[in-house]
Design a protein around this motif. Structure first.
Motif, mmCIF file in Angstrom:
data_model
loop_
_atom_site.group_PDB
_atom_site.id
_atom_site.type_symbol
_atom_site.label_atom_id
_atom_site.label_comp_id
_atom_site.label_asym_id
_atom_site.label_seq_id
_atom_site.Cartn_x
_atom_site.Cartn_y
_atom_site.Cartn_z
ATOM 1 N N ALA A 278 0.883 -1.351 -0.177
ATOM 2 C CA ALA A 278 0.008 -0.021 -0.083
ATOM 3 C C ALA A 278 0.802 1.175 -0.053
ATOM 4 C CB ALA A 278 -0.911 -0.135 1.145
ATOM 5 N N GLU A 279 1.903 1.114 0.880
ATOM 6 C CA GLU A 279 2.976 2.492 0.991
ATOM 7 C C GLU A 279 3.387 2.640 -0.461
ATOM 8 O OE1 GLU A 279 3.144 4.530 3.145
ATOM 9 O OE2 GLU A 279 4.817 5.515 2.250
ATOM 10 N N LEU A 280 4.203 1.449 -1.142
ATOM 11 C CA LEU A 280 4.594 1.766 -2.395
ATOM 12 C C LEU A 280 3.718 2.152 -3.587
ATOM 13 C CD1 LEU A 280 6.903 -1.559 -2.374
ATOM 14 C CD2 LEU A 280 7.668 1.206 -1.904
ATOM 15 N N VAL A 281 2.439 1.495 -3.511
ATOM 16 C CA VAL A 281 1.452 1.958 -4.356
ATOM 17 C C VAL A 281 1.279 3.572 -4.298
ATOM 18 C CG1 VAL A 281 -0.870 1.768 -5.123
ATOM 19 C CG2 VAL A 281 0.463 -0.169 -4.737
ATOM 20 N N ALA A 282 1.305 3.750 -3.042
ATOM 21 C CA ALA A 282 0.682 5.359 -2.547
ATOM 22 C C ALA A 282 1.844 6.229 -3.367
ATOM 23 C CB ALA A 282 0.364 5.346 -1.340
ATOM 24 N N GLN A 283 3.096 5.748 -2.877
ATOM 25 C CA GLN A 283 4.160 6.622 -3.334
ATOM 26 C C GLN A 283 4.485 6.796 -4.875
ATOM 27 O OE1 GLN A 283 6.664 8.251 -1.545
ATOM 28 N NE2 GLN A 283 5.943 7.630 0.515
ATOM 29 N N ILE A 284 3.870 5.698 -5.619
ATOM 30 C CA ILE A 284 3.984 5.606 -7.082
ATOM 31 C C ILE A 284 2.999 6.644 -7.556
ATOM 32 C CG2 ILE A 284 3.906 4.450 -9.318
ATOM 33 C CD1 ILE A 284 5.104 1.994 -7.594
ATOM 34 N N LEU A 285 1.704 6.506 -6.969
ATOM 35 C CA LEU A 285 0.761 7.326 -7.532
ATOM 36 C C LEU A 285 0.812 8.755 -7.347
ATOM 37 C CD1 LEU A 285 -2.232 5.354 -6.190
ATOM 38 C CD2 LEU A 285 -1.647 5.729 -8.513
ATOM 39 N N MET A 286 1.680 9.210 -6.110
ATOM 40 C CA MET A 286 1.728 10.510 -5.675
ATOM 41 C C MET A 286 2.979 11.268 -6.873
ATOM 42 S SD MET A 286 1.371 11.209 -1.904
ATOM 43 C CE MET A 286 2.069 9.787 -1.164
ATOM 44 N N GLU A 287 3.789 10.283 -7.232
ATOM 45 C CA GLU A 287 4.945 10.524 -8.148
ATOM 46 C C GLU A 287 4.349 10.657 -9.526
ATOM 47 O OE1 GLU A 287 8.741 9.018 -7.624
ATOM 48 O OE2 GLU A 287 8.993 8.661 -9.437
ATOM 49 N N LYS A 288 3.578 9.603 -9.959
ATOM 50 C CA LYS A 288 3.275 9.725 -11.423
ATOM 51 C C LYS A 288 1.808 10.290 -11.868
ATOM 52 C CE LYS A 288 6.765 6.900 -12.944
ATOM 53 N NZ LYS A 288 7.563 7.036 -14.050
ATOM 54 N N LYS A 289 1.161 10.706 -10.712
ATOM 55 C CA LYS A 289 -0.044 11.369 -10.916
ATOM 56 C C LYS A 289 -1.035 10.964 -12.131
ATOM 57 C CE LYS A 289 1.482 15.787 -8.682
ATOM 58 N NZ LYS A 289 2.379 14.818 -7.833
ATOM 59 N N PRO A 290 -1.414 9.652 -12.107
ATOM 60 C CA PRO A 290 -2.609 9.400 -13.028
ATOM 61 C C PRO A 290 -3.812 10.029 -12.477
ATOM 62 C CG PRO A 290 -2.062 7.417 -11.654
ATOM 63 C CD PRO A 290 -1.019 8.542 -11.196
ATOM 64 N N GLU A 291 -4.785 10.354 -13.483
ATOM 65 C CA GLU A 291 -6.146 10.778 -12.957
ATOM 66 C C GLU A 291 -7.138 9.706 -12.672
ATOM 67 O OE1 GLU A 291 -8.643 13.000 -15.739
ATOM 68 O OE2 GLU A 291 -6.931 12.244 -17.259
ATOM 69 N N ILE A 292 -6.822 8.370 -12.917
ATOM 70 C CA ILE A 292 -7.577 7.555 -12.377
ATOM 71 C C ILE A 292 -6.966 6.000 -11.947
ATOM 72 C CG2 ILE A 292 -9.228 5.568 -13.534
ATOM 73 C CD1 ILE A 292 -10.424 7.880 -15.555
ATOM 74 N N PHE A 293 -7.339 5.461 -11.127
ATOM 75 C CA PHE A 293 -6.483 4.293 -10.506
ATOM 76 C C PHE A 293 -7.469 3.098 -10.157
ATOM 77 C CE2 PHE A 293 -4.299 1.964 -6.864
ATOM 78 C CZ PHE A 293 -3.550 1.447 -7.616
ATOM 79 N N LEU A 294 -7.424 1.954 -10.716
ATOM 80 C CA LEU A 294 -8.371 0.915 -10.658
ATOM 81 C C LEU A 294 -7.827 -0.153 -10.205
ATOM 82 C CD1 LEU A 294 -10.153 1.253 -14.224
ATOM 83 C CD2 LEU A 294 -10.775 2.490 -11.986
ATOM 84 N N GLY A 295 -8.345 -0.960 -9.234
ATOM 85 C CA GLY A 295 -7.981 -2.245 -8.643
ATOM 86 C C GLY A 295 -9.156 -3.088 -8.776
ATOM 87 N N GLY A 296 -8.824 -4.452 -8.747
ATOM 88 C CA GLY A 296 -9.730 -5.704 -8.486
ATOM 89 C C GLY A 296 -10.718 -5.687 -7.553
ATOM 90 N N GLY A 297 -11.842 -5.904 -7.626
ATOM 91 C CA GLY A 297 -12.751 -6.025 -6.478
ATOM 92 C C GLY A 297 -12.441 -7.295 -5.817
ATOM 93 N N THR A 298 -11.336 -7.734 -5.631
ATOM 94 C CA THR A 298 -10.954 -9.054 -5.110
ATOM 95 C C THR A 298 -10.664 -8.709 -3.366
ATOM 96 O OG1 THR A 298 -8.710 -8.346 -5.380
ATOM 97 C CG2 THR A 298 -9.650 -9.661 -7.019
ATOM 98 N N VAL A 299 -10.547 -9.848 -2.740
ATOM 99 C CA VAL A 299 -10.148 -9.440 -1.195
ATOM 100 C C VAL A 299 -9.101 -8.777 -1.195
ATOM 101 C CG1 VAL A 299 -9.402 -10.848 0.771
ATOM 102 C CG2 VAL A 299 -11.344 -11.848 -0.595
ATOM 103 N N VAL A 300 -8.090 -8.842 -1.820
ATOM 104 C CA VAL A 300 -6.751 -8.118 -1.710
ATOM 105 C C VAL A 300 -6.911 -6.787 -2.366
ATOM 106 C CG1 VAL A 300 -4.455 -7.817 -2.644
ATOM 107 C CG2 VAL A 300 -5.091 -10.169 -1.774
#
Lengths: 414, 266
Positions: A156-178
Motif C-alpha cells: 500500500a505504501e509503495l503504490v501510494a508513493q508511485i501514484l503521488m509521483e506519477k499522478k494518474p487521474e484514474i486508478f483502478l484495482g480488482g474487486g478482490t479480497v486483496v
C-alpha cells in the motif's frame, strides 16, 4: 447553513422525495409551496445521511439542494492517464487484471490518455510481458525481495508513493479480497475518493470525470458516484463483469523500473497459504456452479447438489439461508455478502432468489432454476426454469448428464 | 487487552423491496439492525476478552437513534459503548468515516485490537476498516475467519481468500475485519439485557474527538453520489412444469437446441 435544504417555492408536495428516502427522514409537513393546498417537504436533519436520493427524485422540480464546501483537494490539472493495479500472488497475475486493463482501455477511448499498470512485489519482472501484451503503455514496477505477496502494508505504501509521483487521474484495482483491502489503505494515505466494487465505468462527456456505478442496498438500487476535486479517482472493479483486454499483436509498451522509493519493513508476517483442495469450492473461477438454498431442507441433502456438481465438473454454491443454517461453510456463499460469480452455467436448486442472492449470480451466462414455487423471483433471472420437486429433478438431471457423458466418451468442459 | 468493536446501524436490506409499479424503494416496516457482520465482530471481541481479559468497547458513528444498536451490543456482552454523533459527521463517505472513527478511538485512549465486520450491508464497501488502520498508523488484515492465538503482542489469524486461506501474523495493535465463519454469535443473556437497559452511552461530538472539521462529513468526503436509480428488471426465460422426468428432458433438449452441453471435466 444546513448542507441540505428544501426550496419551498419549488416544492409541489408530490411525495416523490418521501418515497425515495431510505432513512425515513422526509415528511410533507412544511408550509404550502408551489402548489395550492400541498404542504412542502421537511427534512429531518438528524435522520438524513445526505445520500442524495431525494435530490435525484426531485430532478423535475429542483426543490431539494445539497451544498458542500470540499476540503482542500490537490491541483487536479496535474493528473492525467489511467492506471491499474497488477495484483498477483503465488506466481500468477490475478485473473481480474486483464479485466481492469480492458476497462481502462475502454476509458482510454474517451480520454485519449495512456494506460499504465503498477506492479510491486518480489520477482515480479516475469509478469511484465503479459501486462504489456494486454496493451498497457507503461508498467511501473518495483521488484524487491522485501515485498512479499502478503505484505499489504508495504505494498500500500509503495503504490501510494508511485501514484503521488506519477499522478494518474484514474486508478483502478480488482474487486478482490486483496484489492478491496489494499486500495482503501492507499486512498486513506493520499486522501482521495474510492468507490467499491463498481460494475460500470464510463467518462462523463461534459465534465470528463469518471462515472463509477455500483449496486448498494443489497442490489436494490444502483448509485453513480463521482470524485470531483481529488485525484486519482479511485475504484475497485467487480470481478467477472468487465470484458478482458484483448491481446495486442505487437506490444509497444515499456517497463519503467522504480528503484528510488525506499521499501519499508512489513509489520505483517506471512506463515502459509492453505489451498482449498476440493474441486467443488473455487466458485469464482468455475465454469459451472450448482447452488443449493433453503429448499434443500437438510445438510445431508447437499449430497444431491455435490453429485450434480461432480457430474458437470462444477463447483458447489449456496444461498445465505443455507450457510446461515450451518449446512455448508461460508466460503460457498454466493451473493451480496458472499461471492460474486459469473460461470457459464449456474444451476440454482431450491433458492427462492432474494435480491441479495441475485446480485451475486445474475450475470452468469446461462441460469437454470429449480424451485417448487412458480412465483419465486429466481425465475425472473433464469434462462430456463423447472417448477417442481428438486429432490426428484436434481438426481434426474445428474443421471441424464452422466448418460450423455457415457455416450460421448471423452468429456470436455461445457 | 483493550478491544474495540466498530459497528454500524443499517436498514435491514433483506427486507427492502422495490415497488414494481412506482419502481421506488419500499421502506415501510424495514427495521434498523446492527450490521449482521458486526454481530460476529462483537462476539469475537467478547470471546477475546473471556480468554485474555480486558474490556470490550463498542463505538458507532451515526445519528442519535444509533444508540439503540450500541445498547444491543452491550446486551451481547460489550462492556461499554460510545456514540460518535454530530451534524458535522453527516454525509461522510468511507474516507471521512474512517477518519472520524480513528479520531474517536485515539481520543478514548487507543486500542490493542479493533474489530469490525467485513462490510456493512447497506453500502457494501468494506473500506472503513483499512481506512481506520491507516489513520491510526497500525496494521490491518481483512476477511478473518479465525484468530488462532495472541502471544506477547503477536496475533496469528486466518484470512479467507478466493482460492483458500492464508495464515498471517501481525503485531498489535491491529484492525481486523471478520467474516461469518469466525464464530456463532450468542443470544443476549438476561444479565446483558439488564446491562443494556441501564447503560449510559456517552455521545462524542466533533469537538470532543479533536478532529479537523474540514475532514469530516460531507466536506471531508471526496466521493459524491451523482445519481441513484433502480436497476432494470430482468425478463425471465422459459419455465417448464409437469412431471419431473418430462421437465428434465424438456430442459436438456432446450440446452441441446441452444448448442450447450454440460459435461464435466472428469
Amino acid at each position: 447553513m444546513d448542507p441540505i435544504r428544501v426550496i419551498v417555492q419549488n416544492c409541489v408536495g408530490c411525495n416523490l422525495c418521501v418515497k425515495s428516502c431510505a432513512y425515513d427522514a422526509i415528511t410533507l409537513s412544511g408550509p404550502v409551496g408551489a402548489r395550492e393546498g400541498k404542504p412542502t417537504a421537511v427534512i429531518d436533519l438528524v435522520k438524513c445521511t445526505l445520500c442524495g436520493a431525494c435530490v435525484e427524485a426531485c430532478k423535475r422540480y429542483k426543490a431539494i439542494v445539497i451544498t458542500r464546501s470540499t476540503f482542500k483537494g490537490q491541483d487536479i490539472t496535474k493528473y492525467s492517464g489511467i492506471c491499474v493495479l497488477a495484483e498477483h500472488r503465488r506466481g500468477k497475475l490475478a485473473s481480474v487484471v486483464p479485466e481492469i486493463i480492458g476497462a481502462a482501455r475502454e476509458l482510454q477511448k474517451d480520454l485519449s490518455a495512456p494506460v499504465s499498470a503498477i506492479l510491486v512485489g518480489n520477482g515480479v519482472r516475469k509478469y511484465t510481458d503479459e501486462l504489456l501484451s494486454y496493451g498497457v503503455d507503461e508498467v511501473w514496477m518495483i521488484d524487491h525481495p522485501d515485498v512479499g505477496d502478503f505484505d499489504e502494508d508495504v505494498q500500500a505504501e509503495l503504490v501510494a508513493q508511485i501514484l503521488m509521483e506519477k499522478k494518474p487521474e484514474i486508478f483502478l484495482g480488482g474487486g478482490t479480497v486483496v484489492g478491496r483491502s489494499l486500495l482503501p489503505r492507499v486512498a486513506a494515505k493520499i486522501l482521495t475518493g474510492l468507490t467499491a466494487d463498481c460494475t460500470e465505468l464510463s467518462i462523463d462527456q461534459s465534465t470528463m470525470l469518471l462515472r463509477q456505478t455500483r449496486p448498494a442496498f443489497g442490489g436494490n438500487i444502483m448509485a453513480t458516484i463521482l470524485t470531483q476535486n481529488h485525484r486519482p479517482q479511485m475504484a475497485t472493479v467487480r470481478h467477472k463483469v468487465m470484458k478482458p483486454a484483448e491481446k495486442v499483436a505487437a506490444p509497444q509498451g515499456k517497463v519503467v523500473e522504480i528503484t528510488h522509493i525506499p521499501v519499508p519493513k512489513s509489520k505483517l508476517e506471512f506463515i502459509e497459504f492453505v489451498e482449498e483442495k476440493t474441486a467443488t469450492v473455487n466458485l469464482v473461477e468455475a465454469d459451472v456452479i450448482v447452488s443449493g438454498g433453503r429448499g434443500i431442507k437438510d445438510p445431508k441433502n447437499f449430497a444431491l447438489i455435490e453429485k450434480l456438481a461432480l457430474a458437470t465438473g462444477g463447483a458447489v454454491g449456496a444461498s445465505r439461508a443455507a450457510v446461515d443454517a450451518g449446512w455448508i461453510p461460508y466460503s460457498h456463499q454466493v451473493g451480496q455478502t458472499g461471492k460474486t460469480v459469473k460461470p457459464k452455467v449456474y444451476i440454482a436448486c431450491g433458492i427462492s432468489g432474494a435480491i441479495q442472492h441475485l446480485v451475486g449470480m445474475q450475470d452468469s451466462e446461462l441460469i437454470i432454476a429449480i424451485n417448487r414455487d412458480r412465483e419465486a423471483p429466481i425465475f425472473e433471472v433464469a434462462t430456463f426454469g423447472i417448477v417442481g420437486d428438486l429432490f426428484k429433478i436434481v438426481p434426474a438431471i445428474t443421471e441424464q448428464i452422466r448418460k450423455q457423458k457415457a455416450r460421448r466418451g471423452t468429456p470436455r468442459v461445457c | 487487552m483493550k478491544i474495540f468493536v466498530c459497528i454500524k446501524q443499517v436498514p435491514d436490506t433483506t427486507n427492502v423491496r422495490i415497488n414494481p409499479e412506482t419502481n421506488t424503494l419500499v421502506r415501510e416496516g424495514v427495521q434498523s439492525i446492527i450490521n449482521p457482520f458486526d454481530v460476529y465482530a462483537i462476539e469475537e471481541g467478547v470471546r477475546l476478552k473471556e480468554k485474555h481479559g480486558g474490556t470490550v468497547t463498542v463505538i458507532t458513528m451515526g445519528p442519535p437513534q444509533a444508540a439503540e444498536a450500541l445498547r444491543e451490543a452491550i446486551g451481547l456482552g460489550a462492556d461499554n459503548a460510545y456514540l460518535v454523533s454530530d451534524r458535522a459527521f453527516a454525509g461522510a463517505d468511507t474516507l471521512a468515516t474512517a477518519f472520524a472513527l480513528a479520531c474517536a478511538i485515539r481520543h478514548l485512549g487507543g486500542a490493542d485490537i479493533i474489530l469490525m465486520g467485513r462490510q456493512a450491508i447497506d453500502g457494501d464497501t468494506g473500506q472503513v476498516g483499512p481506512g481506520v488502520a491507516e489513520n491510526l498508523d497500525i496494521s490491518h488484515v481483512t476477511d478473518i475467519r479465525k484468530i488462532e492465538e495472541i502471544v506477547d503482542g503477536r496475533i496469528v489469524v486466518e484470512r479467507l481468500l478466493e482460492e483458500g486461506y492464508a495464515r498471517i501474523a501481525a503485531r498489535l495493535p491491529v484492525v481486523l475485519t471478520v467474516v461469518k465463519e469466525i464464530n456463532t454469535p450468542r443470544m443476549p443473556s438476561l444479565k446483558g439485557k439488564l446491562a443494556a437497559k441501564k447503560a449510559e452511552i456517552p455521545v462524542l461530538k466533533a469537538s470532543d474527538i479533536g478532529a479537523d472539521v474540514e475532514r469530516l462529513g460531507l466536506n471531508g468526503s471526496p466521493t459524491q453520489v451523482m445519481k441513484i436509480f433502480t436497476p432494470p428488471k430482468p425478463g425471465g426465460g422459459r419455465k417448464f412444469t409437469g412431471e419431473p422426468a418430462d421437465t428434465v428432458s424438456a430442459l436438456l433438449s432446450e440446452l441441446t437446441a441452444a448448442g450447450i452441453t454440460i459435461k464435466g471435466a472428469h
